[in-house]
Design an enzyme around this catalytic site. Structure first.
Site, PDB file in Angstrom:
ATOM      1  CG  HIS A   1     -24.804  28.143   0.552  1.00 14.77           C
ATOM      2  ND1 HIS A   1     -25.366  26.987   0.325  1.00 14.77           N
ATOM      3  CD2 HIS A   1     -25.601  28.641   1.586  1.00 14.77           C
ATOM      4  CE1 HIS A   1     -25.965  26.632   1.238  1.00 14.77           C
ATOM      5  NE2 HIS A   1     -26.455  27.437   1.888  1.00 14.77           N
TER       6      HIS A   1
ATOM      7  CE  LYS B   1     -33.958  27.459  -0.227  1.00 17.09           C
ATOM      8  NZ  LYS B   1     -34.619  26.873   1.127  1.00 17.09           N
ATOM      9  CG  ASP B   2     -34.528  29.736   4.231  1.00 15.49           C
ATOM     10  OD1 ASP B   2     -35.333  28.822   4.311  1.00 15.49           O
ATOM     11  OD2 ASP B   2     -33.482  29.570   3.595  1.00 15.49           O
TER      12      ASP B   2
ATOM     13  CG  LEU C   1     -29.952  26.517  -6.683  1.00 16.03           C
ATOM     14  CD1 LEU C   1     -28.388  27.148  -6.771  1.00 16.03           C
ATOM     15  CD2 LEU C   1     -30.071  25.220  -7.386  1.00 16.03           C
ATOM     16  CB  SER C   2     -32.791  23.617  -1.023  1.00 17.32           C
ATOM     17  OG  SER C   2     -33.031  23.017   0.296  1.00 17.32           O
TER      18      SER C   2
ATOM     19  NE  ARG D   1     -34.539  20.005   5.101  1.00 17.84           N
ATOM     20  CZ  ARG D   1     -34.453  21.491   5.692  1.00 17.84           C
ATOM     21  NH1 ARG D   1     -34.240  22.580   5.325  1.00 17.84           N
ATOM     22  NH2 ARG D   1     -34.457  21.164   7.210  1.00 17.84           N
TER      23      ARG D   1
HETATM   24  O1  PAF Z   1     -30.537  29.782   6.654  1.00 16.93           O
HETATM   25  C1  PAF Z   1     -29.830  29.010   7.113  1.00 16.93           C
HETATM   26  O2  PAF Z   1     -29.064  28.069   6.521  1.00 16.93           O
HETATM   27  C2  PAF Z   1     -29.757  28.993   8.748  1.00 16.93           C
HETATM   28  O3  PAF Z   1     -31.025  29.157   9.192  1.00 16.93           O
HETATM   29  C3  PAF Z   1     -29.036  29.944   9.261  1.00 16.93           C
HETATM   30  C4  PAF Z   1     -29.228  31.206   9.140  1.00 16.93           C
HETATM   31  C5  PAF Z   1     -27.423  29.602   8.821  1.00 16.93           C
HETATM   32  C6  PAF Z   1     -29.134  29.841  10.673  1.00 16.93           C
HETATM   33  O4  PAF Z   1     -28.427  28.588  11.119  1.00 16.93           O
END
Ligand code: PAF
Length: 283
Positions: A37, A149-150, A184-185, A187
């Site tokens: 982040h 990652k997503d 990194l996650s 979770r």
């Molecule tokens: O990737 C995420 O953390 C979430 O899917 C997001 C984009 C903040 C939406 O809740």
């Protein structure tokens, strides 16, 4: 850094900044912040006058109530990290503030949201589209930052932006990895020490598959990745697809690849922790 908890408070600040011609970078998060982040925050800080980070665990994108219940919530630590990272505003609304009424919107996201995560987590991407469209409407950012990652999530958000006509730039940012390669996650904290020690091997298999792909068909490469990860302790692959990076359509042959290399997207259960990762086939 100012913590803002209401939409009215956020709008007041944003309107004044925009009247002054300032650019706004938005980093949407669900908290439990880590270096990944912070890399988005740093990028946003370098490219905008003002940085807003939203911290909101969005209930509408969880299709599993246990996952929502156990999602890590670490507001105090998050605020300390954001303050240190030079963020201007942390937007931390309640569920009632974001959803004063139930959000019944159904986005016509099409095929991009129907495969992989879309198939495994029904309703998930509609929930992401609901919350991200609300955050965009509330923040009116110049740019919004999302981690690769997503990977599929970014394609879905681009589709939502087209549908809704938002005037902003989506900025995809590279995956941040631990020194041992694990993506990194938030979770990852749920992994036991033994699982955490094995988890980096997911990335090692993905990285090795780029070489493997040089002299194997796409189908062979896909199956090899699934088999290699399933051999690892604790691991069970939910899906592995090698897909077009724009449409997210799973490919069946390397001949279907366009100018942009295909992306391999994996979801693996490591015990009961669902990990996702991906790799670009720059062969
Ligand atoms: O990737 C995420 O953390 C979430 O899917 C997001 C984009 C903040 C939406 O809740």
């Amino acid at each position: 850094m100012e913590v803002i908890r209401t939409v009215a408070g956020l709008r007041g600040r944003i309107d004044a900044l925009k009247a002054d011609g300032k650019t706004i970078g938005l980093v949407p998060t669900m908290g439990a912040l880590h270096e990944g982040h912070l890399s988005l925050v740093n990028r946003a800080r370098g490219e905008n006058d003002v940085v807003v980070v939203s911290v909101f665990v969005n209930p509408t994108q969880f299709n599993n109530p246990d996952d929502l219940r156990t999602y890590p919530r670490t507001e105090e630590a998050d605020c300390a990290l954001l303050e240190k990272a030079g963020v201007d505003f942390a937007f931390i609304p309640s569920v009632e503030e974001v959803y004063p009424e139930p959000d019944t919107r159904q986005f016509e996201l099409g095929p991009v949201a129907e495969v992989m995560e879309g198939a495994m987590r029904p309703g998930h991407f509609n929930g992401v589209a609901q919350v991200v469209s609300k955050l965009f409407a509330m923040t009116t950012p110049t740019r919004a930052y999302f981690g690769e990652k997503d990977f599929q999530q970014i394609a879905v958000i681009r589709k939502m932006v087209d549908l809704e006509g938002f005037d902003l730039e989506i900025v995809p940012c590279p995956i941040c990895r631990a020194d041992d390669g694990l993506a990194l996650s938030s979770r990852n904290v749920r992994l036991t020490p033994e699982q955490r020690a094995e988890a980096p091997r997911i990335h090692r298999v993905l990285a090795a598959s780029v070489d493997f792909a040089k002299d194997h068909t796409l189908a062979e490469t896909r199956q090899w990745v699934i088999d290699e990860i399933n051999k690892l302790p604790f691991m069970e692959v939910e899906y592995y697809e090698i897909a077009d990076p724009l449409t997210m359509r799973p490919l069946s042959s390397w001949d279907e690849e366009h100018e942009i290399p295909a992306v391999g997207c994996v979801t693996v259960y490591c015990g009961d922790v669902r990990l996702i990762d991906n790799i670009k086939y720059n062969r």
